[in-house]
Scaffold this motif. Structure first.
Motif, short mmCIF file in Angstrom:
data_model
loop_
_atom_site.label_atom_id
_atom_site.label_comp_id
_atom_site.label_asym_id
_atom_site.label_seq_id
_atom_site.Cartn_x
_atom_site.Cartn_y
_atom_site.Cartn_z
N GLU A 291 0.82 -1.21 0.00
CA GLU A 291 0.00 0.00 0.00
C GLU A 291 0.86 1.26 0.00
OE1 GLU A 291 -2.53 0.33 3.40
OE2 GLU A 291 -0.93 0.04 4.86
N GLY A 292 0.36 2.26 -0.71
CA GLY A 292 1.01 3.56 -0.73
C GLY A 292 2.37 3.56 -1.40
N CYS A 293 2.64 2.59 -2.26
CA CYS A 293 3.98 2.46 -2.87
C CYS A 293 4.00 3.08 -4.26
CB CYS A 293 4.39 0.98 -2.93
SG CYS A 293 4.58 0.20 -1.32
N THR A 294 5.21 3.45 -4.70
CA THR A 294 5.41 4.05 -6.01
C THR A 294 6.48 3.26 -6.76
OG1 THR A 294 4.87 6.24 -5.13
CG2 THR A 294 6.02 6.17 -7.24
N PHE A 295 6.22 2.99 -8.04
CA PHE A 295 7.14 2.22 -8.87
C PHE A 295 7.37 2.98 -10.17
CE2 PHE A 295 4.71 -0.57 -6.14
CZ PHE A 295 5.68 -1.39 -5.59
N ASP A 296 8.64 3.14 -10.52
CA ASP A 296 9.03 3.78 -11.78
C ASP A 296 10.22 2.98 -12.29
OD1 ASP A 296 9.51 5.41 -13.91
OD2 ASP A 296 9.76 7.26 -12.75
N VAL A 297 9.95 1.98 -13.13
CA VAL A 297 10.95 0.94 -13.38
C VAL A 297 11.06 0.60 -14.86
CG1 VAL A 297 10.72 -0.05 -11.07
CG2 VAL A 297 9.22 -0.86 -12.89
N GLY A 298 11.94 -0.37 -15.17
CA GLY A 298 12.19 -0.76 -16.55
C GLY A 298 11.45 -1.98 -17.00
#
Length: 550
Positions: A291-298
């Motif tokens: 919860e409440g997490c952010t992902f900016d990935v490949g």
């Protein structure tokens, strides 16, 4: 009374015995009002500052031994907090221990060394199969009550591990990469960090553990066997909170065969060209809260797995009882993903109030023949997307395999344990502003994608919906504002399809195209037919009689 009581007692004892035999998870029914519960770890307040063990925050000193000593001492004394204060702390692999909360302060950068020799080759699991890998920067096995918290940064130095193509970088970045060392492919398009990486890239499954391979075989391609940044296996009560995990050599967070896992307010960040740079992979785990997490990935952002092919089926451990809410995924191959390594199955998963911005696909479910496994009872609501590159909602059972062409006659294989299944999905209130395709569902001739409900959704896309080799599919109160709709809805060799209260653009050329002789029982209800120039078209053995309009 005695005559009645004795059979009742026997029945109750039988019920208790069955519960013990099959486990609670096999009979527990969850819903949005009764979500799975997750136990969280609790720690003593005793604090062990890594400075007290000789660590130096100068970004130059290798602090591997001192940090691991702090963790071991904390655990041996009954647990508590291992404090990483402000500074740049260079280190080799860190191994977690029981009852330890590794707390990374806001101004701290835990930087893992780019010296590959510090990472031993170890037996593990990668992409669903037993594999030799370099030791993960942070790892733990058979542990209980562990955490990584704080608001600091954990950096895996993944740029030193990853090969990269020229097209993924600017010209200046490419020149800098080439000047840093390593080698370039003969065609001048790919940079390799080392010759071992180059050799591993040329082989099929170089890390796979199989008879006949020796340590020498793996050592020859060691640098190619990139580690996941965090690997926790067979652990109970895990908390990851507040920390930024970035620049992982391969997957970011890999949670394997573990239970009672909480990820809260975590940020996972990788370059968009980071191959295999997943955000979090939850594999064969149970009782999970993200919860409440952010992902900016490949690669995929939030991914559910359970092993690949025969090894996954033999493990036989589904990922189950998962709650994912209030998360954001930026760049990545998929926002919320199941597969393709799902051979142990997945069930009882609830995803809500998440946003995907700029991902290749939004909700992504992928598998292929040979996997096996049953993915079922998946619930999603309040999913909001913008600028999705390909499909907003995507089911595909031909992942990395070639599907037959429309109308092509193919021999239908027999259903076996290697046949995967997707069934019982409920998707409610999806809003997507921009995608190439709104909905794509493609099953197998021998195993349809089954019982999928999509309702109360607005999908702005170039192409509307495609439903292939599926059955019991419901689109209810869905708006498909497709700019290239011809048709709005395409159905191929599918059965029991309900389109109820569909909204679409005015002056659309074709509303519904039906393909294939096995298409039947298609109902189109409560939909304004006047907006389309042509209503229904049938081809390749299909007939308009398969469509009922009301």
């Amino acid at each position: 009374m005695k005559i009645f009581f004795r059979p009742l007692l026997v029945f109750l004892l039988l019920v208790v015995s069955l519960c013990n035999l099959y486990g609670q998870s096999s009979i527990q029914k969850y819903s949005w009002s009764n979500l799975p519960k997750v136990a969280v770890p609790v720690f003593k307040s005793d604090t062990f500052n890594i400075i007290q063990f000789g660590s130096k925050p100068d970004g130059l000193t290798l602090n591997t031994e001192s940090i691991n000593n702090a963790i071991k001492t904390c655990s041996q004394k009954g647990g508590g907090v291992v404090l990483v204060p402000g500074g740049v702390w260079q280190t080799g692999p860190i191994v977690m221990q029981n009852n330890v909360n590794l707390h990374v302060s806001r101004s701290a950068i835990l930087l893992f060394t780019n010296d590959f020799n510090q990472y031993s080759l170890v037996k593990g699991s990668y992409e669903g199969k037993p594999s030799m890998r370099n030791q993960s920067p942070i790892s733990g096995t058979n542990l209980q009550n562990i955490a990584i918290t704080g608001k600091g940064i954990i950096d895996g130095n993944g740029d030193y591990w990853r090969m990269v193509t020229k097209d993924a970088l600017t010209e200046q970045e490419w020149q800098k990469k080439v000047a840093s060392g390593g080698s370039v492919s003969e065609d001048g398009r790919t940079w390799f960090p080392s010759e071992k990486t180059r050799k591993g890239h040329s082989l099929k499954e170089p890390g796979a553990i199989m008879p006949g391979k020796t340590e020498k075989d793996y050592a020859a391609v060691k640098d190619f066997l990139r580690p996941t940044l965090l690997n926790l296996a067979s652990c109970k009560k895990i908390l990851l909170e507040g920390v930024t995990f970035q620049n992982s050599p391969a997957w970011g967070l890999h949670l394997l065969i573990s239970e009672d896992i909480t990820l809260r307010n975590v940020f996972v960040k990788n370059p968009d060209y980071a191959q295999n740079g997943d955000g979090v992979d939850v594999e064969s785990c149970k009782n999970v809260l993200i919860e409440g997490c952010t992902f900016d990935v490949g690669d995929d952002g939030i991914c559910i797995k359970s092993g690949k092919d025969k090894p996954g089926r033999e493990r036989g451990m589904p990922t189950e009882n998962v709650v994912i809410r209030n998360c954001v995924v930026y760049k990545g191959h998929g926002g919320f993903v199941i597969g393709s390594e799902m051979s142990g199955g997945a069930r009882n998963i609830f995803v809500s109030d998440c946003s995907f911005v700029g991902t290749d696909k939004g909700l992504r479910f992928k598998t292929a023949r040979g996997r096996g496994g049953v993915v079922e009872d998946i619930y999603m609501k309040n999913i909001f997307m913008k600028d999705i590159v390909d499909e907003a909602i995507y089911f595909d059972m031909y992942y990395f395999t070639k599907p037959p062409a429309p109308g092509e006659k193919v021999k239908t294989p027999t259903v076996t344990e290697e046949t995967p299944q997707f069934r019982n999905f409920e998707i409610d209130n999806v809003v997507c502003n921009g995608a190439n395709k709104g909905i794509f569902i493609r099953g197998l001739p021998e195993m349809s994608v089954k019982n999928i409900s999509i309702k109360n959704s607005v999908l702005k896309a170039n192409i509307g919906a495609e439903v292939i080799e599926a059955e019991q599919i419901t689109l209810q109160k869905v708006a498909l504002t497709a700019s290239e709709a011809n048709p709005v809805v395409y159905v191929e060799n599918s059965r029991s399809i309900l389109v109820d209260d569909l909204t679409y653009n005015q002056n659309t050329n074709l509303l519904l195209k039906v393909n294939g002789e096995r298409s039947k029982s298609i109902r189109l209800l409560n939909t304004d037919m006047a907006n389309s120039i042509h209503k229904v078209e049938a081809l390749n053995g299909a007939t308009t009689k398969a469509v009922q309009i009301q």
